[in-house]
Design a protein around this motif. Sequence first.
Motif, mmCIF file in Angstrom:
data_model
loop_
_atom_site.group_PDB
_atom_site.id
_atom_site.type_symbol
_atom_site.label_atom_id
_atom_site.label_comp_id
_atom_site.label_asym_id
_atom_site.label_seq_id
_atom_site.Cartn_x
_atom_site.Cartn_y
_atom_site.Cartn_z
ATOM 1 N N SER A 142 0.851 -1.377 -0.012
ATOM 2 C CA SER A 142 -0.109 0.223 -0.139
ATOM 3 C C SER A 142 0.708 1.209 0.050
ATOM 4 N N LEU A 143 1.835 1.307 0.390
ATOM 5 C CA LEU A 143 2.958 2.222 0.258
ATOM 6 C C LEU A 143 3.272 2.790 -0.902
ATOM 7 N N MET A 144 2.934 2.126 -2.134
ATOM 8 C CA MET A 144 3.075 2.524 -3.403
ATOM 9 C C MET A 144 2.082 3.289 -3.956
ATOM 10 N N ASN A 145 0.954 3.290 -3.129
ATOM 11 C CA ASN A 145 -0.021 4.509 -3.459
ATOM 12 C C ASN A 145 0.314 5.981 -3.019
ATOM 13 N N CYS A 146 1.252 6.001 -2.573
ATOM 14 C CA CYS A 146 1.997 7.485 -2.194
ATOM 15 C C CYS A 146 2.898 7.904 -3.429
ATOM 16 N N SER A 147 2.361 8.070 -4.330
ATOM 17 C CA SER A 147 3.069 8.241 -5.457
ATOM 18 C C SER A 147 3.556 9.622 -5.680
ATOM 19 N N ASN A 148 3.598 10.534 -4.852
ATOM 20 C CA ASN A 148 4.537 11.680 -4.789
ATOM 21 C C ASN A 148 5.572 11.529 -3.707
ATOM 22 N N LEU A 149 5.775 10.538 -3.212
ATOM 23 C CA LEU A 149 7.299 10.068 -2.413
ATOM 24 C C LEU A 149 8.276 10.488 -3.181
ATOM 25 N N GLU A 150 9.184 11.253 -2.512
ATOM 26 C CA GLU A 150 10.624 11.721 -3.042
ATOM 27 C C GLU A 150 11.571 11.168 -1.964
ATOM 28 N N GLY A 151 11.272 10.943 -0.771
ATOM 29 C CA GLY A 151 12.417 10.456 0.089
ATOM 30 C C GLY A 151 11.712 9.458 0.970
ATOM 31 N N GLU A 160 11.189 -7.216 7.687
ATOM 32 C CA GLU A 160 11.463 -8.467 7.044
ATOM 33 C C GLU A 160 10.848 -8.673 5.781
ATOM 34 N N GLY A 161 11.148 -10.055 5.141
ATOM 35 C CA GLY A 161 10.326 -10.049 3.867
ATOM 36 C C GLY A 161 11.215 -9.333 2.709
ATOM 37 N N PRO A 162 10.558 -9.481 1.546
ATOM 38 C CA PRO A 162 11.140 -9.093 0.333
ATOM 39 C C PRO A 162 10.830 -7.516 0.120
ATOM 40 N N ILE A 163 11.771 -7.131 -0.676
ATOM 41 C CA ILE A 163 11.367 -5.510 -1.144
ATOM 42 C C ILE A 163 10.223 -5.582 -1.976
ATOM 43 N N PRO A 164 9.042 -5.015 -1.912
ATOM 44 C CA PRO A 164 7.896 -4.964 -3.038
ATOM 45 C C PRO A 164 8.698 -4.807 -4.382
ATOM 46 N N GLU A 165 8.314 -5.412 -5.351
ATOM 47 C CA GLU A 165 8.580 -5.268 -6.721
ATOM 48 C C GLU A 165 7.849 -3.913 -7.210
ATOM 49 N N GLU A 166 6.843 -3.486 -6.704
ATOM 50 C CA GLU A 166 6.008 -2.331 -7.072
ATOM 51 C C GLU A 166 7.118 -1.156 -6.646
ATOM 52 N N ILE A 167 7.967 -1.164 -6.236
ATOM 53 C CA ILE A 167 8.617 0.129 -5.491
ATOM 54 C C ILE A 167 9.157 0.846 -6.569
ATOM 55 N N GLY A 168 9.384 0.349 -7.798
ATOM 56 C CA GLY A 168 9.582 1.133 -8.869
ATOM 57 C C GLY A 168 8.571 1.872 -9.582
ATOM 58 N N SER A 169 7.257 1.889 -9.029
ATOM 59 C CA SER A 169 6.380 2.736 -9.238
ATOM 60 C C SER A 169 6.259 4.071 -8.643
ATOM 61 N N LEU A 170 7.075 4.173 -7.728
ATOM 62 C CA LEU A 170 7.249 5.532 -6.985
ATOM 63 C C LEU A 170 8.278 6.477 -7.960
ATOM 64 N N PRO A 188 14.861 -6.160 -6.446
ATOM 65 C CA PRO A 188 13.885 -6.370 -7.514
ATOM 66 C C PRO A 188 14.492 -5.601 -8.648
ATOM 67 N N PRO A 189 14.729 -6.021 -9.936
ATOM 68 C CA PRO A 189 15.118 -5.213 -10.851
ATOM 69 C C PRO A 189 14.242 -3.938 -11.306
ATOM 70 N N THR A 190 12.901 -4.078 -10.888
ATOM 71 C CA THR A 190 11.977 -3.019 -11.157
ATOM 72 C C THR A 190 12.185 -1.463 -10.457
ATOM 73 N N ILE A 191 13.113 -1.691 -9.538
ATOM 74 C CA ILE A 191 13.522 -0.630 -8.972
ATOM 75 C C ILE A 191 14.007 0.416 -10.106
ATOM 76 N N SER A 192 14.642 0.021 -10.982
ATOM 77 C CA SER A 192 15.302 0.905 -12.142
ATOM 78 C C SER A 192 13.850 1.886 -12.589
ATOM 79 N N ASN A 193 12.802 1.398 -12.441
ATOM 80 C CA ASN A 193 11.630 2.348 -13.056
ATOM 81 C C ASN A 193 11.539 3.346 -12.287
ATOM 82 N N ALA A 194 12.272 3.572 -11.205
ATOM 83 C CA ALA A 194 12.131 5.056 -10.250
ATOM 84 C C ALA A 194 13.448 5.704 -10.727
ATOM 85 N N THR A 195 13.179 6.257 -12.166
ATOM 86 C CA THR A 195 14.443 6.947 -12.833
ATOM 87 C C THR A 195 15.027 8.139 -12.007
#
Length: 332
Positions: A142-151, A160-170, A188-195
């Motif tokens: 649900s953290l990925m709903n905070c689409s304006n996050l910069e920091g 614990e647990g995995p880094i969410p794959e959706e992290i790159g959607s921020l 997750p390689p998807t981190i690269s989407n947070a360019t």
Amino acid sequence: MRTLSMVILLAFLLLLSYGAANIHCSTVSHENRTDVHSLLEFKAATNDPTGALRSWNRRVHYCNWEGVICSSMKPGRVAALQLPGQNLSGEITPSFGNLTYLKLLNLSSNGFSGLLPPLNLLHELVLLDLSSNSFQGTIPDSLMNCSNLEGVDLSRNMLEGPIPEEIGSLYNLIALNISRNNLSGIIPPTISNATQLQLLNLQENQLGGSVPGELGKLSNMFSLGFGDNWLSGPVPPSIFNLTGLGVLDGHLNMLRMALPLNICETLPNLRILILGGTMLDGHIPASLGNCTMLQVMDLSNNSLIGEIPSFGKLLSLARLYLESNNLQGVIP
């Protein structure tokens, strides 16, 4: 690696201040009552041994409560809550997620525990700092709903647990620090989407697998840390092509690689290079002597061979660690 980018971002947000250090409202709208109720529930569930929240009472307007900043654009709405290092503890109540105009949340260096608070309704949130607490559980999707996050700084907790794959959607993310937790799984390689990322700190977790080559797409990256994990395999060549990279810290992994011979041609802005205890082999590249901005270099506890190249041009070099290798010859 406690964040140059995060400090700059925090200073920027504080300068904005939302023009509201001393707001006084004669009436309280329905939305404002929601904010007051959320704050009072937070106080009721929080242990406050030093009285940091003593001003949180009905005799003081809530916009003047300790750590609370209200918005000038939305008068009476809480835009920032800053209570770092106040010895507060307890679990954060779900109603906290109703502070829907919150842009800055800093509860770092306290003793909060339990699961991370629900933040999925905080679409305005720009900076989140919950570091140095005792939060448990996983990083919620649900953290990925905070689409304006910069920091985002969730370091020094017990997540614990995995880094969410959706992290790159921020997509607006500039700094992400989730070091010193118990996170597992892969990067997750998807981190690269947070360019826009400039700082990525994944150190001191239990991450495995390899360093994804997709991180080489983060052309704005200045500080990259993935040390003290269970990563294996070489650092991808694409990362050595991040020309703006100033900090590379991958210590205590199983990288099993030789450093690129042209490392300072591709990383001309390198200031900190920490790859101690990573099973490096081969020679120390002579081109490291051309990294004129280098301040710290740690290549200790590896299997490096050959002679130490000349570092006479490294006038900024303050710390050099080459012990526990198989180096030979004279000290230049």
